[in-house]
Design an enzyme around this catalytic site. Structure first.
Site, PDB file in Angstrom:
ATOM      1  N   GLU A   9      27.613  29.294  46.383  1.00  0.00           N
ATOM      2  CA  GLU A   9      29.124  29.509  46.140  1.00  0.00           C
ATOM      3  C   GLU A   9      29.897  28.845  47.538  1.00  0.00           C
ATOM      4  O   GLU A   9      31.153  28.782  47.324  1.00  0.00           O
ATOM      5  CB  GLU A   9      29.185  31.117  46.552  1.00  0.00           C
ATOM      6  CG  GLU A   9      28.776  31.964  45.302  1.00  0.00           C
ATOM      7  CD  GLU A   9      28.956  33.245  45.289  1.00  0.00           C
ATOM      8  OE1 GLU A   9      29.720  33.715  44.371  1.00  0.00           O
ATOM      9  OE2 GLU A   9      28.417  33.965  46.310  1.00  0.00           O
ATOM     10  N   TYR A  18      60.220  34.917  45.068  1.00  0.00           N
ATOM     11  CA  TYR A  18      58.880  34.851  44.105  1.00  0.00           C
ATOM     12  C   TYR A  18      57.892  33.871  44.565  1.00  0.00           C
ATOM     13  O   TYR A  18      56.721  34.032  44.787  1.00  0.00           O
ATOM     14  CB  TYR A  18      59.196  34.713  42.747  1.00  0.00           C
ATOM     15  CG  TYR A  18      60.221  35.944  42.178  1.00  0.00           C
ATOM     16  CD1 TYR A  18      60.465  37.089  42.701  1.00  0.00           C
ATOM     17  CD2 TYR A  18      60.980  35.562  41.112  1.00  0.00           C
ATOM     18  CE1 TYR A  18      61.293  38.066  42.291  1.00  0.00           C
ATOM     19  CE2 TYR A  18      61.777  36.679  40.406  1.00  0.00           C
ATOM     20  CZ  TYR A  18      61.874  37.775  41.009  1.00  0.00           C
ATOM     21  OH  TYR A  18      62.764  38.557  40.630  1.00  0.00           O
ATOM     22  N   ILE A  53      36.047  38.506  48.418  1.00  0.00           N
ATOM     23  CA  ILE A  53      36.947  38.672  47.972  1.00  0.00           C
ATOM     24  C   ILE A  53      37.955  39.826  48.605  1.00  0.00           C
ATOM     25  O   ILE A  53      39.289  39.634  48.594  1.00  0.00           O
ATOM     26  CB  ILE A  53      37.310  38.610  46.345  1.00  0.00           C
ATOM     27  CG1 ILE A  53      36.498  39.644  45.888  1.00  0.00           C
ATOM     28  CG2 ILE A  53      36.931  37.210  45.799  1.00  0.00           C
ATOM     29  CD1 ILE A  53      36.722  40.265  44.470  1.00  0.00           C
ATOM     30  N   GLU A  54      37.452  40.594  49.134  1.00  0.00           N
ATOM     31  CA  GLU A  54      38.009  41.661  49.898  1.00  0.00           C
ATOM     32  C   GLU A  54      38.619  40.949  51.083  1.00  0.00           C
ATOM     33  O   GLU A  54      39.647  41.728  51.565  1.00  0.00           O
ATOM     34  CB  GLU A  54      36.911  43.052  50.321  1.00  0.00           C
ATOM     35  CG  GLU A  54      36.413  43.779  49.229  1.00  0.00           C
ATOM     36  CD  GLU A  54      35.152  43.061  48.698  1.00  0.00           C
ATOM     37  OE1 GLU A  54      34.886  41.929  48.692  1.00  0.00           O
ATOM     38  OE2 GLU A  54      34.284  43.899  47.985  1.00  0.00           O
ATOM     39  N   LYS A 103      37.656  37.601  40.428  1.00  0.00           N
ATOM     40  CA  LYS A 103      36.545  36.547  40.566  1.00  0.00           C
ATOM     41  C   LYS A 103      35.968  36.438  39.232  1.00  0.00           C
ATOM     42  O   LYS A 103      34.529  36.720  39.188  1.00  0.00           O
ATOM     43  CB  LYS A 103      35.503  36.561  41.582  1.00  0.00           C
ATOM     44  CG  LYS A 103      34.671  35.573  42.175  1.00  0.00           C
ATOM     45  CD  LYS A 103      33.897  36.056  43.410  1.00  0.00           C
ATOM     46  CE  LYS A 103      32.702  34.884  43.828  1.00  0.00           C
ATOM     47  NZ  LYS A 103      32.081  35.206  44.802  1.00  0.00           N
TER      48      LYS A 103
END
Length: 127
Positions: free
Chosen positions: A26, A58, A77-78, A103
């Site tokens: 990864e 935006y 990902i946290e 993910k």
């Protein structure tokens, strides 16, 4: 604790790429991720004025996601979610930010995994 505005700006499906993961494979290349943002803002001034200066930019919110993904290569990902939320809280008018990081394909046989966090200016992490 101050009450949050009831108004929300939603940005769904922000496509980004980042190196994220625990395993060596990864860490070799970036992978596709998707982000959803829910931003608590008082939208009454913009609704009354019809002036873009009275609302959230935006593009700036989406740019936060892309900048964090370009700068970090975390294991979790946290970590991406926390960093994105913290930076979104630095944008004008944002009282709270809910960030969902998807993910897809991270677990065999599972279409998508995601984490969702909510952070606000005047509180500890929300559940």
């Amino acid at each position: 604790m101050a009450e949050l505005p009831a108004d929300r700006i939603l940005l769904r499906g922000i496509a980004a790429r980042a190196v994220v993961g625990v395993y060596a494979f990864e860490r070799e290349a970036s992978r596709p991720l998707s982000f959803d943002l829910e931003l608590a803002c008082d939208l009454a001034p913009a609704g009354a004025s019809d002036d873009v200066a009275d609302t959230l930019d935006y593009d700036a919110a989406a740019a936060v996601v892309h900048a964090v993904c370009a700068e970090l290569a975390p294991q979790l990902i946290e970590t991406l979610a926390e960093t994105v939320a913290a930076r979104l809280l630095g944008l004008p008018r944002v009282a709270a930010a809910t960030v969902t990081v998807h993910k897809p394909g991270a677990v065999t046989g599972v279409e998508d995994i995601a984490v969702r966090i909510t952070r606000r200016h005047d509180s500890a992490p929300s559940v």
